[in-house]
Every structure is written in C-alpha cells, then in structure tokens.
Write a protein that holds these residues in place. Structure first.
Motif, mmCIF file in Angstrom:
data_model
loop_
_atom_site.group_PDB
_atom_site.id
_atom_site.type_symbol
_atom_site.label_atom_id
_atom_site.label_comp_id
_atom_site.label_asym_id
_atom_site.label_seq_id
_atom_site.Cartn_x
_atom_site.Cartn_y
_atom_site.Cartn_z
ATOM 1 N N GLY A 50 111.815 -97.219 13.924
ATOM 2 C CA GLY A 50 110.806 -98.243 14.141
ATOM 3 C C GLY A 50 110.177 -98.130 15.519
ATOM 4 N N ALA A 51 110.980 -97.702 16.500
ATOM 5 C CA ALA A 51 110.470 -97.619 17.859
ATOM 6 C C ALA A 51 109.596 -96.391 18.061
ATOM 7 N N MET A 52 109.691 -95.407 17.165
ATOM 8 C CA MET A 52 108.830 -94.244 17.293
ATOM 9 C C MET A 52 107.469 -94.590 16.687
ATOM 10 N N PRO A 53 106.424 -94.556 17.488
ATOM 11 C CA PRO A 53 105.110 -94.918 16.954
ATOM 12 C C PRO A 53 104.746 -94.031 15.757
ATOM 13 N N GLY A 54 104.158 -94.632 14.774
ATOM 14 C CA GLY A 54 103.647 -93.857 13.642
ATOM 15 C C GLY A 54 104.645 -93.645 12.533
ATOM 16 N N ILE A 55 105.930 -93.809 12.826
ATOM 17 C CA ILE A 55 106.903 -93.647 11.751
ATOM 18 C C ILE A 55 107.162 -95.010 11.144
ATOM 19 N N SER A 56 106.745 -95.170 9.920
ATOM 20 C CA SER A 56 106.795 -96.492 9.320
ATOM 21 C C SER A 56 108.183 -96.775 8.772
ATOM 22 N N ILE A 57 108.413 -98.049 8.506
ATOM 23 C CA ILE A 57 109.663 -98.469 7.882
ATOM 24 C C ILE A 57 109.823 -97.723 6.557
ATOM 25 N N THR A 58 108.722 -97.636 5.815
ATOM 26 C CA THR A 58 108.766 -96.967 4.516
ATOM 27 C C THR A 58 109.234 -95.532 4.650
ATOM 28 N N MET A 59 108.697 -94.852 5.666
ATOM 29 C CA MET A 59 109.056 -93.446 5.828
ATOM 30 C C MET A 59 110.542 -93.311 6.144
ATOM 31 N N ALA A 60 111.027 -94.163 7.050
ATOM 32 C CA ALA A 60 112.443 -94.113 7.403
ATOM 33 C C ALA A 60 113.303 -94.319 6.162
ATOM 34 N N MET A 61 112.930 -95.308 5.369
ATOM 35 C CA MET A 61 113.745 -95.604 4.193
ATOM 36 C C MET A 61 113.633 -94.495 3.151
ATOM 37 N N ALA A 62 112.450 -93.919 3.009
ATOM 38 C CA ALA A 62 112.264 -92.854 2.020
ATOM 39 C C ALA A 62 113.102 -91.634 2.378
#
Lengths: 333, 510, 156
Positions: B35-47
């Motif tokens: 979340g703290a990395m700009p541009g990486i969305s919650i969705t991407m992390a979860m995917a």
C-alpha cells in the motif's frame, strides 16, 4: 540510509512470498521436449480480478503441470482490451507468450470501433471454453414476469421500459434484433447505458432499470434477486427458467452469442513453430479435460469445456461477421 | 439482528484452528508495504498473493487476504502524509492536511493520527457491519443513478471550500478537473478528447495524474529547499509524538464516527467506494468544524476525517460482498475469487447458511485492526525517517518512485507520461495560486458525475418527475441541504457572536 | 521585470497558463461536438466547457495588475537561476518519463538519477554515481518483484 535497508529487507520478504506462490505447484519435467524450456507468459488484456484474469490464474496450475514450465500472468488492461491485444501481437510468436482473453466481442470491437491495426485472422484460438450468452432479466420484485409481457409492453410503447445495457455490446445487437423481429421501433427505446456487466446486473437486480440485457453467466450469484426472461441461445443455459430466443422469435431467430473467452496464440505461430503449437494445443486440451481442473474451475464458476481450435475459431469468425453487419449499433448510442 | 449462536460458532472456529492467526501479521505487513508503494493497488497486492491461498484452508486464506486488505488500506496514507503522494485515490484527502503537517515538522504526529484514525475506522466499520449487514444488503442494489449523482455532487461541494484565496480560480481548477475526468469513452459509448491515443479511451489515468498534480509539482517547487521539514529541531523521529498523535485522534470521536458512517455507507456502493468516501468525510468535517478555515494548512482533524472514512470503506465493501456476492471493487473481486477457490460462493445464501464464518471474518478483522495498531506503529516509525533525507536526494528519489508507480498501474508508459504532463500543469497552477486539490477532486468525480447524470437522463427520459419516484435520492438531497444549512446558520451565528465580542481575531474570509 | 509606480504589470506566466487551460477546454469541447451532437454525448461536457470558459474570462483581469507602492507582490518571486533549475529538472523528468520504455528502465533511471541529483545540488560525484546505481538496482528488482508485468530493461 536506514530506510533503504528496511525497504530492501521488506522486498526480500515479499518477493520470497511471490516466489513461493509461483513455485508452489510441482511440475513434471518432460526432458525429451525442447519446448518449453523457459517460463511462459500469459497475457491477460484486462486488469486483475476480472473473468479472464481469474480464468488464467485458476487454469495456470493445471496447464503448467502439463507443460513443465511455470506460467506467469501478465495483466495489460485498458481501452477495452485493445492495449493488451496490441501488446500481445507485438511479442514474438515463439509460443512463450500466450493469450487469455474475451476474444469475442473484444477483438472484433477493437477492429470495428477503435481502428485497431490488427485483424481477427492475426489471432488463433486454441480453445474458447467460456461462451457466454445474453440474458434478458428483470428484478425479482418486478411486475414483468415473462418475455411476452416485455414484448407486449414495448410493442404498445417502446419507451415504456427502461433497458439497462452496455453500449457496443453483443447484448445491444441482440436487443435490436429482437425489436426488429417484433416490429418494435429501434428509435426511442429508453436505453440506460452502463460501463460493465457488473453495474448492469446490479441495476437490473435492484430494479433501477425495468429490464437488463447482459451476459448471463455473471447473473448466477444474483440468481435469487432476478427473474430471468429470455436466454439468447438455442438451448437452455445454467438452469434459468426462461424462454429461449428461439421460442420468442422463431426457430430461425437471428442473434449473436456473447463473450467467448479462452486461450489464443499468434496465428503466425502455426506456420513458424508448428511443432510447438502441437505441444501447446495438446497441453491445453489435456489440462482442460483434467478432472481436477474441471472440478476446481467449476467451483469458481469458470469454464473448462474443450471445444478445440476448429470450432473456437469458427465461432469467433462468425461473431465477428455478425458484428460487422451491425457496426452502426456499436458506435455510441 | 445478531445471531448469538453463530457468534459462538465463530469463536469456536477461530479458536479451534490456530493456523488462521499465523497469517495475520504477515498479511498486514505485506499490505502495509504494498500500500505504501505508490501505484501498487490493494487489488494488485491481493491478486499476487491469491494463488498462495489455494494451498491454505478457507478461513486462514480469507484472513490472510483481508489482512493484506486492511494493511494496504493504511499503507497508502504513509506516502500521502510524508510526500504528498496519494498512492491510491482513497488517500487524496489525507494529503490535504497530512502533508502540510509533515512540512511543518509534525510528521510523527500526523502519522500517529492517521494510524489511530485508520484503526478505529476499521474497527468501527466492522462493528457497524456486524449490525448493519442485512439492511445494507437490501439497500445497496437499489442505488440508482440519481442517488449516485447526488453523492458525486456532494463530493463536488468540496470544491468551494478548497478554493482558497480566489473563488474564481478555485472553481476554474475544479471545473477543469471535472472536464478532464470525462475524457475518453463515456458511458454511452462516445469517444471524446482522446487525440487518437488508445489508452485515453479509459480516460486520463487518475492515479498518475494525481501524483503529478499533488506530488511531482510540489517537488519541482521544492528544489531550493534543503529539507522537507525546514526547522532542524523538528526533524526528529519521535515515538512520543506518534503516540501523542494517536491520543489526539481519539479525542475526536465525533469526527471518526462520522467518517466511519460515511465510509461504510459509501464503501458499500459498488464502484464508488473509498475514493469518494474520504473526500465526503473531509468535506463534511471541514464544514462543521469551528476552525474549518485552517483546513488544508495542517489541521489534524482533516487527517482524522479522511483516514477514518477510507479505512472504514473496507467494511462497507465487505458488507456488499458478503451479503450480495457482488464485488464493489477489485479487492472484493479477489476475495470472492478466493471464496470460490474453496468452493464457497458468496451471496445471500452464503450469509444465510454460514453466519458463523461471516462472524469469524468480522472478528478476525477486529483483531486485524488491533494488530494494525502495533505493526503500523513500527512501520510509521521507520517511514518517518524520510524527513531526515536531504531534499536533493529525496526529490529525484520520489520522482523516480512515482514514475515506477505510475508505470506499475498498467505496465505501459501511459502512466509516466501522464505523470509528467500533470506535474508541469500542477507546478504552474500552484505558482499562480490555483488549488490543485480542486482539480484532483474534479478529476476523481468527473466520470462518476457524468455517467450518473447521463443515466438519470436516460432512465427518466428527461422527465424531472422521475425524482419523485426515487425517495432515496430525495433523502440524500434533503440530508445534503439540511447539513449545509445548519453549518451556514451556525457559522453566521458564530461570526455574529465574534463580531459582538469584539474583533479578537481577523474575520475569516468565506 | 521592473514594475514602476502605478504601472500596469502583466503576469505573462499566468496568462500563458490560462491560455493553456482555455485551449484545452475549447479543443476538448470541439472534439466532443465533432464526435456527436447527441445529448448522450454533450450532457455534461458542453455546459462544463462553457462554465470553464466563463471562469477563465473572469480570471483573466487578475493577470493585469496596477502596482500600488507598498502592496504585497502577487507575482511569485523566484530568482531566474531558481527557475532555471526547475526548468532543467522538469526537462530531465520529461525526457525520463517519455523515453524510459525505449531506452530501458535501468538505463533511463540511472541517467535521470545522476542528472537530477546534480541539478538538486549533489556535487560529490562518487556519492552521486553510487547512490544512483544502488537506487536503480533496488527499484528495478524491488518493483519488478511486486508487479504483474516486466519492466523493459537494457542492461540489467
């Protein structure tokens, strides 16, 4: 630079997690084959979380079991799959980049409405297991209860019902064909346009619009909240208790099938790497027929049926032709 | 409304399988970091972590993924406060006061406030969810275009208060943002303003544009400053300051509660969610605060309002997902996929038959909220070191990180190019006294506003009487009008009171 | 710029910004009208464009100021060299963002870091080079591990 150090440590931690995720599945190495000898990329021309993304990620473990190489999903969403399709075609046709997409309607739509630089023939579909169909439905509490009700109301006054629909979609073509067959004027229909299948379904189930026409598979989770009215197919699908389009508009009713989603490669791969194509197609076929895969995907409401390249490409080409005929419907409502 | 048998069942589920708890902290850390990395969305992390959960049991898998969700929800506020980068659209309002606080040396406090507001926001949203899940599920699908249009219009009222010195410039910035927000293919299929660029079909990429307007433009202007915090004495990393921030947040329960209610209600609407709720909550808090004029200059209440709302949107989105089986956004779509992987289909029947699992998820989120407080404290403490980095290093570093982040969104150079164009625009606007925040708000709301205005027109056939058929919309409108009137009246009264007492402080310009 | 007493001062930069905004609005409005004149297309865009242009007209007079002795300057006061630095950094940033896919993220990032660090005031070359190299590596491998698509690279 304390921050940099912690950040790096965190990175190791997370990248370890990613590695664990990709290496999690055991792979059977087939030593005698030269292809594939490195990981294969699956291009999904949609963002994470959509049908194709879920299909790619769910099917990948079974396909990589057959291929003996890890598969990496690459999401290239945007502009109605146009960016992803273009990106895919720019990759080499060596079989190390394959495609998982909603071939119909998006490939024809890119070509007909977005001036894409490619043609349908640039793609070759190995298998399109998911074949969606348009479902006309209404909210469960609606006073409309059958296809006949809807047609009667529209015949009387074609602006009497608000119709939730996506612009430039197979659903819109189907609606217009249905109107033509019943002498309902296309002009003056009260179309309410939505940006995706999900919002259209929500509006239909919530009674925000009187009826909605949208891909039927996605309606399954909302089954209890809608009344299905017409299935645009020649056979009953997903157990809906609804009229078939052939019941409503006659045996020779004209309609288009909905989204056709699945696996494709560059058409040029067949000429340039026929041996690799054989291996890949066989792997997709075996994985599609693997009972464990069928079970796993069915639970996620994803399709694995094997139709094969011939039927898949034929069906895509047929859809592209019908969409070409109705190109005027696809350019803004 | 609360089924106590199931509550008992949930406890036994959670206590019988300790493996579920192992994943809580890793999930939170992963979420915070992504979340703290700009541009990486919650969705991407979860995917990315979704495939891993295939090999877990159902409950641990869901707890792991929701921990990522919770962690990432807060992670986004760290760069928002420290660097004015809203890594996601849900952290936009956090930048309004969080960043000014950081610049004036209150970075520790601001982060502490953000953390506490997020934790309490998450916690209260799940408590509300516990009670409200059934009624919410009945209402959500009935939200029509007129209702959503009013919600968007409510958000737009923020433009007036962001205007700053010149109302005309403020409004121009906002309307310009709205226009830019409608570029691309509209909901009826018309393509405008794309100049033949394919990626503009989806509109101007919002996150890179926001990063450009808010962060990169600032950085260009900071080139002659040596440190983010100019006062050397304030540049320290103080645990005590963070804790005092936590305490300060708790001392405004009304703001947090309002944020949580707005967050859960707006978050429950599919496709709207946290990106709007933080703006609404900020706007309402600003209007109702006696010191509303100092918002935007580093008022802690602004941070509290924004963070309480964006973190509680998670609860709202979960309510829609659990009750209806439909995803409100990317993150809940991933959760549904995880459900499906374990042969569980979300939706009304799921809630009906598996109340114990639903409650178990809710309880595990209580635990997540509490653990987020601890993990977050450590995270925030370390992140605070950013202010110690000399700006000559920080400026290039943040520009590059923003660029990578903008590329990470969809993997094309559309992000970096947008970032660049909007950083120039933002720099020029700041230089000539335009509130860039107003443009950001317009950009965020433009599409929502147009789509729903258009659908209202389509569904009503242009007949204004349609509004009478939509009691929900009228209710929203009524609340909006009443709330604005009350604040206007009380402000006028306060001003009259001030005037009567004698001119102690300079009369604030409206 | 030497504003004399009571003289008319034109804020050219502000005027240019307004011209850009007005230009974008007009171009967008015209493009929308060229696409289709249906209500479904223009419902919001047309009125919003008109409103934006009216607001521009309202703000334009603010670009001209009669300076009054003693009144605080609204013209942003930066030295020309400061402005030069901003321009240089912006130019580097522009070059970086538009070419990074072509020259590769590794090379572009490394070069941009060196240039930007220099512009921002880091004059110790060894520190500049080593920090740029280390940071580039960290970002490429770090972000690369997090996102679901590859960065185009040239060297790494």
């Amino acid at each position: 630079m304390k921050k940099a150090i912690t950040r790096r440590r965190m990175l190791q931690l997370t990248s370890g997690g990613v590695a664990a995720a990709t290496l999690g599945t055991p792979s059977i190495l087939r030593a005698q084959e030269s292809y594939p000898d490195r990981p294969i990329n699956i291009v999904v021309p949609f963002d994470t979380g959509g049908y194709n993304d879920r299909l790619a990620r769910a099917f990948a473990p079974f396909l990589q079991e057959k291929l003996g190489q890890p598969l990496t999903v690459i999401n290239r969403g945007g502009a109605g799959a146009m960016l992803g399709h273009t990106y895919f075609l720019q990759q080499p046709d060596d079989g190390y980049t394959i495609l998982c997409t909603s071939a119909a309607p998006y490939i024809p739509l890119n070509i007909l409405t977005q001036d894409a630089t490619f043609t349908v023939e640039d793609f070759h579909m190995i298998n399109l297991p998911s074949r969606d169909y348009t479902l006309m439905a209404t909210s469960a509490g609606s006073d409309l209860t059958s296809a006949d009700d809807v047609i009667a109301r529209l015949k009387e006054d074609n602006s009497s019902l608000s119709i939730g629909i996506q612009p430039a979609s197979a659903d819109l073509v189907n609606l217009m064909l249905l109107c033509d067959a019943n002498d309902i004027s296309r002009e003056g229909l009260r179309l309410v346009t939505y940006d995706g299948g999900g919002p259209t379904r929500n509006a239909t189930a919530g009674g925000v619009v009187d009826i909605g026409l949208v891909g039927g598979e996605g309606f399954l989770p909302l089954a209890e909240q809608i009344t299905p009215l017409i299935v645009f197919d020649t056979r009953q699908r997903d157990g809906w208790d609804a009229a078939l389009i052939t019941d409503v508009a006659g045996e020779d009713a004209e309609f288009v099938v909905g989204s056709q989603r699945g696996w494709g490669v560059h058409a040029s791969m067949l000429e340039n790497h026929p041996d690799r194509y054989e291996i890949l197609a066989a792997a997709v076929e075996e994985a599609s027929k693997n009972p464990a895969a069928i079970e796993a995907l069915k639970n996620q409401q994803l399709a694995t049926d094997w139709y094969g390249p011939e039927e898949s490409n034929k069906s895509l080409a047929a859809t592209a032709r019908v969409m070409q005929q109705h190109v005027d419907l696809l350019q803004g409502t | 409304m609360i089924d106590f048998n199931s509550v008992g069942g949930a406890f036994s589920l959670l206590t019988s399988d300790w493996s579920a708890w192992i994943y809580l902290i890793p999930g939170l850390i992963i979420g915070l970091f992504f979340g703290a990395m700009p541009g990486i969305s919650i969705t991407m992390a979860m995917a990315i972590f979704l495939p891993m959960t295939l090999y877990m049991d159902f409950l641990p898998a869901i707890i792991f993924l929701t921990s990522i969700y919770t962690g990432a929800g807060f992670g986004g506020s760290v760069p928002a406060v420290l660097m004015n980068i809203p890594g996601t659209s849900s952290a936009v309002a956090t930048t309004f006061d969080g960043y000014p606080m950081a610049r004036s040396g209150q970075h520790n406090k601001a982060l502490g406030i953000a953390l506490a507001s997020s934790v309490i926001g998450t916690l209260s949203s799940y408590i509300l969810l516990f009670v409200l899940i059934a009624p919410i599920s009945r209402v959500v699908l009935k939200m029509g275009p007129l209702e959503l249009f009013f919600v968007a219009a409510w958000g737009l009222m923020l433009l007036g208060s962001l205007a700053g010195r010149s109302l005309a410039r403020g409004l121009l910035a906002g309307v310009f943002g709205v226009l830019l927000g409608t570029v691309g293919m509209n909901t009826a299929g018309f393509i405008r303003g794309t100049m033949g660029v394919p990626w503009l079909l989806d509109g101007i990429p919002t996150i890179p544009a926001m990063m450009g307007l808010l962060a990169a433009s600032q950085l260009l202007g900071l080139i002659n400053t040596t440190y983010l915090v100019e006062d050397e004495a304030s540049r320290k990393i103080s645990f005590r300051q963070i804790v005092s921030g936590l305490r300060q947040a708790i001392s405004y329960p009304a703001i947090i509660l309002r944020g949580a209610v707005i967050g859960i209600l707006v978050g429950a609407i599919p496709g709207v969610g946290s990106s709007i709720s933080n703006l609404l909550s900020y706007s309402e808090t600003k209007r109702n605060a006696p010191d509303g004029d100092t918002f935007g200059q580093g008022n802690p209440k602004g941070v509290i309002a924004a963070e309480a709302a964006n973190s509680s949107s998670e609860g709202g989105a979960m309510a829609t997902m659990l009750a209806l089986g439909i995803p409100g956004g990317g993150a809940t779509a991933i959760l549904l996929a995880a459900f499906a992987m374990h042969n569980i289909v979300g939706g009304p029947s799921f809630i009906g038959h598996n109340k114990d699992i639903v409650y178990a998820i809710i309880f595990s989120n209580f635990a997540q909220a509490v653990l987020l407080l601890m993990v977050g404290l450590g995270f925030v403490y370390i992140a605070g070191y950013v202010v110690r980095v000399p700006l000559r290093y920080l400026i290039p570093t943040i520009l590059v990180v923003s660029t990578f982040g903008s590329y990470a969104i969809d993997g094309t150079s559309s992000g970096p190019i947008t970032l660049f164009v909007f950083s120039l625009l933002g720099w020029a606007m700041v230089r000539y006294g335009y509130p860039v925040a107003a443009t950001v708000v317009g950009l965020l709301l433009g599409g929502l506003l147009e789509s729903n205005l258009l659908r209202t027109y389509q569904v009503s056939g242009g007949d204004p009487a349609y509004a009478l058929e939509r009691p929900g919309a009228l209710l929203i409108l009524a609340i909006m009008v009443v709330s604005v009137t009350i604040t206007a009246v009380s402000k006028a009264r306060r001003r009259a009171g001030d005037a009567a007492v004698g001119q102690q402080k300079p009369a604030p310009k409206a | 710029m030497q504003p004399g007493q009571g003289r008319l001062v034109v804020m050219w930069g502000h005027l240019a910004l307004l011209a850009v905004i007005a230009g974008v609005v007009v171009a967008y409005w015209m493009d929308a009208r060229a696409t289709s004149l249906k209500v479904n297309n223009l419902l919001l865009v047309q009125p919003a464009s008109v409103l934006a242009l009216m607001l521009v007209a309202l703000v334009v007079p603010q670009c001209f100021k009669r300076t009054v002795p003693g009144a605080d300057e609204e013209v942003p006061a930066e030295s020309l060299s400061d402005l030069g630095k901003v321009a240089a950094l912006a130019a580097c940033f522009g070059a970086f963002t538009t070419t990074l896919e072509i020259v590769g993220f590794d090379v572009a990032t490394f070069l941009f870091m060196i240039a930007a660090l220099f512009i921002c005031g880091e004059r110790r070359w060894w520190l500049n080079l080593s920090f740029s190299a280390a940071f580039t590596m960290l970002l490429i491998y770090g972000y690369g591990a997090l996102i679901p698509f590859p960065f185009p690279l040239t060297v790494l």
